[in-house]
Every structure is written in structure tokens, then in C-alpha cells.
Write a protein that holds these residues in place. Structure first.
Motif, PDB file in Angstrom:
ATOM      1  N   UNK A   6      14.240   4.418   4.427  1.00 63.96           N
ATOM      2  CA  UNK A   6      13.992   2.968   4.440  1.00 63.96           C
ATOM      3  C   UNK A   6      14.946   2.229   5.389  1.00 63.96           C
ATOM      4  N   UNK A   7      16.143   2.768   5.616  1.00 65.18           N
ATOM      5  CA  UNK A   7      17.081   2.124   6.539  1.00 65.18           C
ATOM      6  C   UNK A   7      16.565   2.184   7.974  1.00 65.18           C
ATOM      7  N   UNK A   8      16.029   3.343   8.367  1.00 66.45           N
ATOM      8  CA  UNK A   8      15.443   3.469   9.702  1.00 66.45           C
ATOM      9  C   UNK A   8      14.222   2.567   9.857  1.00 66.45           C
TER      10      UNK A   8
ATOM     11  N   UNK B  76       7.199   3.234   2.223  1.00 66.62           N
ATOM     12  CA  UNK B  76       7.294   4.667   1.929  1.00 66.62           C
ATOM     13  C   UNK B  76       8.691   5.008   1.413  1.00 66.62           C
ATOM     14  N   UNK B  77       9.722   4.527   2.104  1.00 66.29           N
ATOM     15  CA  UNK B  77      11.087   4.842   1.709  1.00 66.29           C
ATOM     16  C   UNK B  77      11.556   4.092   0.487  1.00 66.29           C
ATOM     17  N   UNK B  78      11.248   2.805   0.421  1.00 63.75           N
ATOM     18  CA  UNK B  78      11.771   1.983  -0.680  1.00 63.75           C
ATOM     19  C   UNK B  78      11.151   2.331  -2.027  1.00 63.75           C
ATOM     20  N   UNK B  79      10.033   3.047  -2.012  1.00 62.52           N
ATOM     21  CA  UNK B  79       9.423   3.480  -3.274  1.00 62.52           C
ATOM     22  C   UNK B  79      10.330   4.420  -4.059  1.00 62.52           C
ATOM     23  N   UNK B  80      11.319   5.012  -3.406  1.00 65.62           N
ATOM     24  CA  UNK B  80      12.201   5.944  -4.097  1.00 65.62           C
ATOM     25  C   UNK B  80      13.334   5.309  -4.870  1.00 65.62           C
TER      26      UNK B  80
ATOM     27  N   UNK C 236       0.836  -1.204   0.000  1.00 64.86           N
ATOM     28  CA  UNK C 236       0.000   0.000   0.000  1.00 64.86           C
ATOM     29  C   UNK C 236       0.868   1.249   0.000  1.00 64.86           C
ATOM     30  N   UNK C 237       1.823   1.300   0.936  1.00 62.87           N
ATOM     31  CA  UNK C 237       2.718   2.460   0.997  1.00 62.87           C
ATOM     32  C   UNK C 237       3.569   2.551  -0.262  1.00 62.87           C
ATOM     33  N   UNK C 238       4.067   1.422  -0.718  1.00 63.14           N
ATOM     34  CA  UNK C 238       4.931   1.393  -1.901  1.00 63.14           C
ATOM     35  C   UNK C 238       4.186   1.909  -3.126  1.00 63.14           C
TER      36      UNK C 238
END
Length: 416
Positions: free
Chosen positions: A91-93, A116-120, A62-64
Motif C-alpha cells: 500500500x505504501x508503493x 489491494x494493499x490496504x485490505x490487509x 472494489x479492490x478493498x
């Protein structure tokens, strides 16, 4: 041979860019796969059902999905150096935070934050490639990024299993999460040494169009529709392979660590093959349109053979067929992922990729829920059948909605 090709075709700064993009992809997928490898232990320790596990995966997807267009927009606005740094830090945190989860809700929350982070990763990577590489080298560069994805998936089963067996399951998230900050230091140092003038000349990055107008282009919809149909196949093998081997083939955590990496190795080879052959065809005189599409069509036609994996008796036969599937998926995906850079200028590549990534992740998110329900109620047979046919349909969509692969904006500017 591959190293010689890279040295010959790409300058020093581009080799550094490629190494950084490759390593970022490795870390990204090591973080992503930690939960999949640890799932058999976590499910037993915290009484997580297949449906619960599917919901945890759903939170990530969903976040991705939601963040893909937003991440693309942020990266286009901030620029590749700052945008990539933000994504890796986030994404590391989030990966490290999994070590503190104890319930389905907390795993889902941290999984959402990871998405959320890995989508970048890929919007930033494809944008960097469009800035640093000419068209006849882009598919190979995208292939190297996809190899990084495959390497991350390859090393995840043995590395994560070793961390769990040596320490505790919490180490499987804390240690991979720390790797992102080591990469961040190398990324910052690179951009201190290499300035924007080292990139492609301005002639190749001159066009511009407002972000809101991108959805008026048929090519954007073609990319979105192709990934809407095809992305679920890769995510199935990525997230459900360890679980399938554990539940259906009765593999232990040690056996998963010893064998689950093989399909991801063949995925790496597929990434290299897909990029190498289409770029080779272009340098041999083929059009970009013909080179990309012939490689995609050939791989899609072979993918239904993987349907047999669910019905063969021997586990090694199943792994062999799944490995063939992951090889062909990455041959196909390497060329599809290159298309935003073939169709649009660098200032818009992350946004275009973000829209297509949103569509693919949205369908994969829904498909992950469906997998949990179908497996719990029926079996894996319908899933393997659907996965084996997805790329045939997606290839037809590419041919229909993107009849010619060329710089859309440049053509329109010349004709106006």
C-alpha cells in the motif's frame, strides 16, 4: 488515564505490539485520506465530475472488497509478521504512485492498487490481537487500532492540506507513502526481539478448521451481514466529508484543513469508549455476549440523531452532529471488530475478518457509486438519512444471527 490503563493491563511486549498496530493504522488512513483532501484541487485541475470521483472511489472499494478474504487467507497462511509486512509494502508503493496520475483512469488504477494493499490492515491487526491479548483486553486493543484509524483521519486534512499548500499536490502522496517503509523497519526489529513464545499460551490457540468450512458457520454470516449493512456509513464520512463541506457548506481548502479533523477526533474517542466499557463490563462479571451487545445496542439507538446534520443551517452545527455520528459508529464498530477474536481461534481470525470485511467493503463500494449519483441528481438528504439508520438494522442482525458470543469451535469440540 488511558495510558495508565494500558500500562497496568498489558505487558511490555504487548504495549509494543499495540504501538505498532496503532501507528500502522495511522499511516494506512493518512494514505487513504490523501485523495479525499486533495479532491477539490484535483477535480478542478483535471475536470473530474462527481460521478468520475465516485468511480475513482469505486476502484478502491472494489479492490478493498475483493482482497479482504484473500488478504485474510494470505495472512493466516504466511503468519502475522510476514503478512503484515507484505501489506504495508504494497500500500505504501501504491500511495506514492498517485503522484504520477493525470487522468480518471490512472487515478482509478492507483486507487485500485491501494485498495489491494490496504485490505490487509485490519485482518492482520485483529489476528495479532488474538495472538497477543486475552479476551478481557481484546476490545480495548481493537479500540486502540481504531483510534489509529481515527488519528490518521484527523491529521489527514491539516497535514495533506499543508503539504499541498507548501509543495504541490503530488507531495500529498509521496510523503505519506514513504512513512510506511519507516514503520516496516520498526516492525521487523520488533519480531527479531520477540519470538512466538511471548504470545498467548497454546491452550488459547489450539482449535483449527479448514478455511473453506468457515462459511458453514452462522456466526460468520452474522458478521458479514452486519458489516454489509453498516460499513457504508463510516466510508461515507471518510471519503465524502471534505467534498460535502466544499460543495454544500462552501468551505475552502484551508477551512477543510482546519475543521474536517473534528469528526475523526470524536471517532477516536468512540473507539476508546467502545473498547473500554465492554472490557470493563467483562472484568466486572458480565459475559462477553452481554458486554459486547449492550454497548453496540446503546450506540446504535443514538445514531439516527445524525440525520439532522444535513438540514441544520449553521456549518458548525452540522460538524457537531457528524462528530456525534462518528463517535457512535466507532463505539459500535470497535465491539463488532472484536467479535472474530471472541468467536474463533487466532489461526482463523484473519480469514473470518476477511470475509466480514469483504461484505462491508462490497456494500460500501456500491454505496459510494450511489452517493455520487444521488448527490449529482438530488441532494445529500437521502444519503444522510440512510447512513443514520444503518447501524440499527445491523445491530438487529447481530442479535438474530449471533445469539451468543462464545468460542464456536471450542464448544463444538467439547460436545463431540
Amino acid at each position: 488515564m488511558i495510558y495508565c490503563y494500558v500500562v497496568m493491563m498489558i505487558g511490555y511486549a504487548r504495549r509494543e505490539v499495540l504501538a505498532l498496530l496503532f501507528s500502522a493504522a495511522v499511516i494506512n488512513y493518512l494514505d487513504r485520506q490523501a485523495l479525499s483532501v486533495a479532491a477539490p484541487i484535483l477535480r478542478q485541475q483535471y475536470a473530474i465530475s462527481p460521478t468520475d470521483y465516485a468511480q475513482i472511489l469505486f476502484a478502491f472499494m472494489l479492490a478493498y472488497a475483493l482482497m479482504h478474504p484473500i488478504a485474510g487467507r494470505i495472512i493466516d497462511r504466511m503468519g502475522t509478521p510476514k503478512g503484515f509486512s507484505l501489506a504495508v509494502t504494497w500500500w505504501s508503493l501504491a500511495c506514492a504512485a498517485h503522484a504520477f496520475a493525470t487522468t480518471v483512469f490512472s487515478f482509478s488504477l492507483f486507487r485500485f492498487l491501494l485498495g489491494v494493499g490496504e485490505a490487509g490492515l485490519l485482518p492482520a491487526s485483529v489476528k495479532a490481537i488474538s495472538e497477543w491479548f486475552p479476551k478481557q483486553e481484546r476490545a480495548f486493543a481493537v479500540g486502540i487500532v481504531n483510534v489509529g484509524i481515527g488519528v490518521g483521519a484527523i491529521i489527514a486534512p491539516p497535514v495533506i492540506a499543508a503539504l499541498i499548500l507548501t509543495f504541490t499536490w503530488q507531495a500529498a502522496f509521496l510523503i505519506p507513502g514513504a512513512l510506511g517503509f519507516l514503520w516496516l523497519g520498526a516492525w521487523i526489529l520488533f519480531h527479531r526481539r520477540h519470538h512466538p513464545q511471548h504470545r498467548l499460551p497454546p491452550a488459547e490457540i489450539s482449535a483449527h478448521v479448514p478455511w473453506r468450512e468457515l462459511l458453514t458457520y452462522r456466526e460468520v454470516w452474522g458478521l458479514m451481514a452486519a458489516r454489509l449493512i453498516s460499513d457504508s456509513a463510516w466510508y461515507f464520512y471518510l471519503f465524502w466529508l471534505p467534498e460535502y463541506l466544499s460543495q454544500e457548506r462552501r468551505f475552502s481548502i484551508r477551512q477543510i484543513g482546519a475543521s474536517a479533523w473534528i469528526p475523526y477526533l470524536t471517532a477516536c474517542l468512540g473507539s476508546l469508549a467502545g473498547g473500554f466499557f465492554s472490557d470493563r463490563l467483562i472484568r466486572s462479571g458480565w459475559s462477553v455476549n452481554g458486554a459486547r451487545k449492550i454497548v453496540m445496542a446503546a450506540s446504535a439507538l443514538l445514531m439516527p440523531t445524525a440525520i439532522l446534520a444535513v438540514s441544520v443551517r449553521e456549518p458548525l452545527q452540522a460538524i457537531a452532529l457528524i462528530s456525534l455520528a462518528t463517535f457512535l459508529i466507532q463505539v459500535w464498530a470497535t465491539n463488532l471488530f472484536t467479535l472474530p477474536a471472541d468467536l474463533f481461534p487466532p489461526q482463523l481470525v484473519a480469514s473470518v475478518y476477511g470475509f466480514s470485511g469483504f461484505a462491508g467493503s462490497l456494500s460500501a463500494m456500491i454505496f459510494m457509486l450511489a452517493v455520487g449519483a444521488v448527490v449529482e441528481t438530488f441532494s445529500y438528504v437521502p444519503i444522510f438519512t440512510a447512513v443514520g439508520l444503518m447501524h440499527l438494522v445491523a445491530t438487529g442482525i447481530v442479535f438474530a444471527l449471533i445469539p451468543e458470543i462464545k468460542l464456536v469451535l471450542q464448544e463444538e469440540e467439547h460436545s463431540s
